[in-house]
Write an enzyme that holds these catalytic residues in place. Structure first.
Site: not given
Length: 260
Positions: A7-8, A40, A70-72, A177-179
């Site tokens: 993920d970011s 993003g 991560c969705n993005t 969003c995973t966050h």
């Protein structure tokens, strides 16, 4: 068994904790990109380049599967990641849980980053899985960044603003969003405070963790001894778990079970 996640930033913690609950004996590799985040605002090609760097760093540790938590990155980079890494390394993407949320009949709210809200990707998912229910897209500016830096004031402000945009009749909230999954209890409380009926939250962490095990032919074993080790990669550099991760139960879980 070794499962890698990328993920970011800290959004991968929710899925990592889910994997650890299913298989406490699994080694985990967490690959994030603090030098390049947030992803993003980047172009799709740039997102793909950063995601590929994260994936390659994780793949160098020879995991059995890679979760793109991560969705993005799943939207923009998944085909490229799979083209390079599969079939040797199964790659599991993350999709917002719109389909299971819509099963209850709605209304449904989808909390997502401003870039994802109203995007062709999210619009397609709504049309495909939730065409028969009422859906409200709720942009959450600043929420992912506030989660990443454990900024309590920023989190309170962003959650409050998004809750204010969420209609009181909503019965389900999709965490797009995973966050956001690291704030599930706080989001539920904020939405429930003005809701007419009980509200159910839908995230992706449990589903992607289960899918990763299925892809490698492994069964859940939640009672296994917690012998898994943790490797943390920050923009490719081996490091300790960031201090901000310990602000969330999922980060603390990895420490308490002896994975660090």
């Amino acid at each position: 068994m070794k499962i890698a996640l990328m993920d970011s930033g800290l959004g991968l913690l929710a899925a990592a904790a889910a994997v650890h609950r299913l298989r406490p004996d699994a080694d985990l590799v967490l690959s994030s990109d603090p030098d390049g985040m947030p992803w993003g605002p980047r172009t799709p090609d740039d997102i793909t380049a950063h995601a590929l760097a994260c994936a390659r760093a994780a793949a160098a540790h020879r995991p059995d599967a890679l979760i793109v938590a991560c969705n993005t990155a799943s939207v923009h980079a998944l085909p490229t990641l799979r083209a390079e890494l599969e079939p040797a390394l199964p790659v599991i993407g993350t999709v917002p849980a719109i389909k299971p949320a819509a099963v209850g009949g709605g209304p449904v709210a989808i909390w997502a980053t401003p870039a994802t809200t109203g995007s062709p990707y999210q619009t397609r998912l709504i049309r495909e899985f939730a065409a028969q229910v009422s859906v409200v897209e709720v942009p959450c500016p600043g929420l992912a960044d506030a989660v990443q830096y454990a900024d309590e004031q920023g989190i309170d402000a962003a959650v409050g603003a998004a809750a204010g945009l969420t209609p009181p009749g909503v019965r389900a909230v999709v965490l797009g969003c995973t966050h956001y999954e690291l704030l599930a209890d706080r989001i539920r409380a904020a939405v429930q405070a003005k809701a007419a009926e009980p509200v159910t939250l839908f995230g992706s962490a449990a589903a992607v963790a289960a899918q990763a095990l299925r892809r490698i032919g492994a069964q859940p074993a939640p009672d296994a001894a917690p012998t898994g080790a943790l490797t943390v990669l920050l923009s490719g550099r081996e490091s300790a778990l960031p201090a901000e991760a310990l602000a969330y139960p999922e980060g603390g879980q990895l420490v308490r079970v002896g994975a660090v």
